[in-house]
Scaffold this motif. Sequence first.
Motif, PDB file in Angstrom:
ATOM      1  N   ALA A   1      22.843  -8.290  32.152  1.00 21.79           N
ATOM      2  CA  ALA A   1      21.599  -7.519  32.095  1.00 21.79           C
ATOM      3  C   ALA A   1      21.800  -6.212  31.321  1.00 21.79           C
ATOM      4  CB  ALA A   1      21.107  -7.224  33.510  1.00 21.79           C
ATOM      5  N   ILE A   2      22.947  -5.545  31.560  1.00 20.58           N
ATOM      6  CA  ILE A   2      23.245  -4.310  30.828  1.00 20.58           C
ATOM      7  C   ILE A   2      23.407  -4.594  29.341  1.00 20.58           C
ATOM      8  CG2 ILE A   2      24.920  -2.451  30.531  1.00 20.58           C
ATOM      9  CD1 ILE A   2      23.279  -2.132  33.031  1.00 20.58           C
ATOM     10  N   ASP A   3      24.099  -5.698  29.023  1.00 16.32           N
ATOM     11  CA  ASP A   3      24.280  -6.063  27.619  1.00 16.32           C
ATOM     12  C   ASP A   3      22.949  -6.315  26.934  1.00 16.32           C
ATOM     13  OD1 ASP A   3      26.983  -5.811  27.736  1.00 16.32           O
ATOM     14  OD2 ASP A   3      27.408  -7.938  28.009  1.00 16.32           O
ATOM     15  N   ARG A   4      22.038  -6.996  27.639  1.00 14.50           N
ATOM     16  CA  ARG A   4      20.708  -7.249  27.049  1.00 14.50           C
ATOM     17  C   ARG A   4      19.998  -5.934  26.746  1.00 14.50           C
ATOM     18  NH1 ARG A   4      17.539 -11.619  28.048  1.00 14.50           N
ATOM     19  NH2 ARG A   4      16.045 -10.469  26.759  1.00 14.50           N
ATOM     20  N   GLN A   5      20.073  -5.004  27.685  1.00 11.73           N
ATOM     21  CA  GLN A   5      19.442  -3.709  27.450  1.00 11.73           C
ATOM     22  C   GLN A   5      20.085  -2.992  26.258  1.00 11.73           C
ATOM     23  OE1 GLN A   5      19.794  -1.649  31.171  1.00 11.73           O
ATOM     24  NE2 GLN A   5      18.056  -2.711  32.112  1.00 11.73           N
ATOM     25  N   SER A   6      21.425  -3.040  26.191  1.00  6.45           N
ATOM     26  CA  SER A   6      22.124  -2.381  25.090  1.00  6.45           C
ATOM     27  C   SER A   6      21.744  -2.989  23.749  1.00  6.45           C
ATOM     28  CB  SER A   6      23.644  -2.499  25.286  1.00  6.45           C
ATOM     29  OG  SER A   6      24.052  -1.815  26.458  1.00  6.45           O
ATOM     30  N   MET A   7      21.626  -4.315  23.695  1.00  9.64           N
ATOM     31  CA  MET A   7      21.267  -4.982  22.444  1.00  9.64           C
ATOM     32  C   MET A   7      19.860  -4.604  22.012  1.00  9.64           C
ATOM     33  SD  MET A   7      22.924  -8.749  23.160  1.00  9.64           S
ATOM     34  CE  MET A   7      22.095  -9.465  21.730  1.00  9.64           C
ATOM     35  N   VAL A   8      18.924  -4.583  22.975  1.00 14.77           N
ATOM     36  CA  VAL A   8      17.545  -4.195  22.648  1.00 14.77           C
ATOM     37  C   VAL A   8      17.513  -2.739  22.193  1.00 14.77           C
ATOM     38  CG1 VAL A   8      15.263  -3.763  23.637  1.00 14.77           C
ATOM     39  CG2 VAL A   8      16.463  -5.904  24.143  1.00 14.77           C
ATOM     40  N   ALA A   9      18.256  -1.884  22.885  1.00 14.26           N
ATOM     41  CA  ALA A   9      18.294  -0.460  22.512  1.00 14.26           C
ATOM     42  C   ALA A   9      18.856  -0.284  21.110  1.00 14.26           C
ATOM     43  CB  ALA A   9      19.135   0.318  23.524  1.00 14.26           C
ATOM     44  N   CYS A  10      19.935  -0.994  20.812  1.00 16.44           N
ATOM     45  CA  CYS A  10      20.579  -0.864  19.504  1.00 16.44           C
ATOM     46  C   CYS A  10      19.645  -1.334  18.385  1.00 16.44           C
ATOM     47  CB  CYS A  10      21.872  -1.672  19.492  1.00 16.44           C
ATOM     48  SG  CYS A  10      22.828  -1.500  17.963  1.00 16.44           S
ATOM     49  N   ASP A  11      19.024  -2.477  18.574  1.00 13.45           N
ATOM     50  CA  ASP A  11      18.139  -3.022  17.552  1.00 13.45           C
ATOM     51  C   ASP A  11      16.930  -2.110  17.325  1.00 13.45           C
ATOM     52  OD1 ASP A  11      17.243  -5.272  15.792  1.00 13.45           O
ATOM     53  OD2 ASP A  11      15.598  -5.341  17.245  1.00 13.45           O
ATOM     54  N   THR A  12      16.318  -1.661  18.418  1.00  8.77           N
ATOM     55  CA  THR A  12      15.140  -0.794  18.294  1.00  8.77           C
ATOM     56  C   THR A  12      15.500   0.541  17.669  1.00  8.77           C
ATOM     57  OG1 THR A  12      14.219  -1.815  20.291  1.00  8.77           O
ATOM     58  CG2 THR A  12      13.239   0.262  19.566  1.00  8.77           C
ATOM     59  N   TYR A  13      16.631   1.105  18.093  1.00 11.53           N
ATOM     60  CA  TYR A  13      17.085   2.386  17.549  1.00 11.53           C
ATOM     61  C   TYR A  13      17.292   2.280  16.043  1.00 11.53           C
ATOM     62  CZ  TYR A  13      20.030   6.552  16.968  1.00 11.53           C
ATOM     63  OH  TYR A  13      20.553   7.753  16.560  1.00 11.53           O
ATOM     64  N   ASN A  14      17.984   1.233  15.597  1.00 14.28           N
ATOM     65  CA  ASN A  14      18.270   1.089  14.159  1.00 14.28           C
ATOM     66  C   ASN A  14      17.000   0.959  13.349  1.00 14.28           C
ATOM     67  OD1 ASN A  14      21.066   1.271  14.298  1.00 14.28           O
ATOM     68  ND2 ASN A  14      21.320  -0.892  14.760  1.00 14.28           N
ATOM     69  N   ARG A  15      16.046   0.185  13.865  1.00 12.70           N
ATOM     70  CA  ARG A  15      14.793   0.010  13.122  1.00 12.70           C
ATOM     71  C   ARG A  15      14.015   1.326  13.050  1.00 12.70           C
ATOM     72  NH1 ARG A  15      11.698  -2.895  15.967  1.00 12.70           N
ATOM     73  NH2 ARG A  15      13.040  -3.894  17.495  1.00 12.70           N
ATOM     74  N   ARG A  16      13.982   2.058  14.158  1.00 18.99           N
ATOM     75  CA  ARG A  16      13.258   3.331  14.160  1.00 18.99           C
ATOM     76  C   ARG A  16      13.955   4.362  13.277  1.00 18.99           C
ATOM     77  NH1 ARG A  16       8.803   5.682  13.513  1.00 18.99           N
ATOM     78  NH2 ARG A  16       8.518   7.650  14.636  1.00 18.99           N
ATOM     79  N   GLU A  17      15.305   4.361  13.313  1.00 24.25           N
ATOM     80  CA  GLU A  17      16.050   5.293  12.464  1.00 24.25           C
ATOM     81  C   GLU A  17      15.768   5.036  10.995  1.00 24.25           C
ATOM     82  OE1 GLU A  17      20.505   7.066  12.571  1.00 24.25           O
ATOM     83  OE2 GLU A  17      20.374   4.900  12.215  1.00 24.25           O
ATOM     84  N   GLN A  18      15.699   3.763  10.599  1.00 21.93           N
ATOM     85  CA  GLN A  18      15.397   3.438   9.209  1.00 21.93           C
ATOM     86  C   GLN A  18      13.990   3.891   8.832  1.00 21.93           C
ATOM     87  OE1 GLN A  18      17.495   2.320   6.819  1.00 21.93           O
ATOM     88  NE2 GLN A  18      18.998   2.705   8.442  1.00 21.93           N
ATOM     89  N   GLU A  19      13.040   3.739   9.774  1.00 22.52           N
ATOM     90  CA  GLU A  19      11.685   4.219   9.510  1.00 22.52           C
ATOM     91  C   GLU A  19      11.676   5.729   9.306  1.00 22.52           C
ATOM     92  OE1 GLU A  19       9.406   3.022  12.852  1.00 22.52           O
ATOM     93  OE2 GLU A  19       9.465   0.871  12.386  1.00 22.52           O
ATOM     94  N   ILE A  20      12.407   6.439  10.160  1.00 21.45           N
ATOM     95  CA  ILE A  20      12.456   7.902  10.075  1.00 21.45           C
ATOM     96  C   ILE A  20      13.128   8.343   8.782  1.00 21.45           C
ATOM     97  CG2 ILE A  20      13.458   9.974  11.107  1.00 21.45           C
ATOM     98  CD1 ILE A  20      13.144   8.573  13.833  1.00 21.45           C
ATOM     99  N   LEU A  21      14.258   7.690   8.458  1.00 24.36           N
ATOM    100  CA  LEU A  21      14.967   8.046   7.227  1.00 24.36           C
ATOM    101  C   LEU A  21      14.105   7.761   6.001  1.00 24.36           C
ATOM    102  CD1 LEU A  21      18.577   6.781   8.020  1.00 24.36           C
ATOM    103  CD2 LEU A  21      17.800   9.144   7.860  1.00 24.36           C
ATOM    104  N   GLY A  22      13.376   6.633   6.054  1.00 21.47           N
ATOM    105  CA  GLY A  22      12.496   6.296   4.941  1.00 21.47           C
ATOM    106  C   GLY A  22      11.416   7.337   4.752  1.00 21.47           C
TER     107      GLY A  22
END
Length: 398
Positions: free
Chosen positions: A138-159
């Motif tokens: 369950a923790i791993d699932r949360q970490s994976m979702v957090a990582c994926d969402t964070y990266n996508r949002r970071e790219q949006e912000i950087l863009g």
Amino acid sequence: MRPPTVVDEDVRQTLRTAAVVLLEHLPELTDELVARTRAGDEVYCACVPYDEHWKSTLEGVRLGLTAILQPPSERRDLVFTANMARRRAEQGLPLDSLLRMYRLAGQVVWSALVDHMERERPERLSVLVRAAGHVWHAIDRQSMVACDTYNRREQEILGRSRERVNALLDALLDGTADAGVVRAAEAALDLPEHGTYAVVTVRRGGRQDDALLPESLDGMRLLWRMRTGHEVAVAALGGAGLDDLCRELSYVISGVAGVSPVVTGLAELAAAHELALLAMRTCVDGGPEIARLDGRVPAALMLTRPDLAFHLLDSALGPLLALDSADRDTLLTTLETWLACDGSAARAAARLFCHRNTIVNRVRRIEQLTGRSLARPRDLVDLALALDAARLLPNRNA
């Protein structure tokens, strides 16, 4: 041995029972997780206010424990995880800090589960051990979702950040920046409104490595923009001068570049851009050549007034230009070389691999054809400017 389905149900039931108890101690679990997270990570403390951190942790732990009581298809904790990861990206929290928090959350929750079972149901500890995989999954699932969402949002912000930086640079370089835009550019680009700057323009393909756009040269900062047919950079000189800038550019420029004079503020960059482009236009060959406007003023004047340049070209060099192409080109090359050698026939002869007397005879012929004397300063100026016009306005050389 009991069937796997019985074992799985036994594990799930044990976890549900423990989760219900832990939900009654949410504030304590939240205090522990927040304290451990902030104690080992100063960046987390700087990026996330304590009250917000505590509230989000309380909700995250609550949803994580509640997820144990729900079917797998109802993982509402993952929705919360995605929203929080998006928020942390916006706050500038490093991804490593975010993922570390999830590892600590797994440790805190698992320790609380073990403590509860040791106190209340020690006979069920063996079942809890089998539940470890479920908890960490369950923790791993949360970490994976957090990582994926964070990266996508970071790219949006950087863009968006790059778009804003590019828009501000464009406004400064194109002369559309008012006082408000200049102040915004000062903050967004981290450049002083009043400082020493130069603008550099480089013809496309004029770098040693087409993948290389240096962001700094010996302490001078460069901010680049792509334009049709060329690239342009704002060079923040700091304590350096144009000599330093041109020297460092020579290591990365293999084609043609133009360099503006020094200006003393962001509001002057548009004028500097125009002058850098003008300097670059004075180069007619493929380089390598770095043209400083302060060394190309006469040629630049010819380019800014082509009507007068054509008039001077005709009046000063008209008879010479009327010769057949081979004769004309020989005399023009001789005149250009003679001028570059400061009027030294011997040095010009060495450059052109001919005898000194050949140069002297050609110079006399140029004077006869043009009716001007290279010993007379005014005539010399006319011929030098006309030569620039002949070089820069090739349509009139034919």
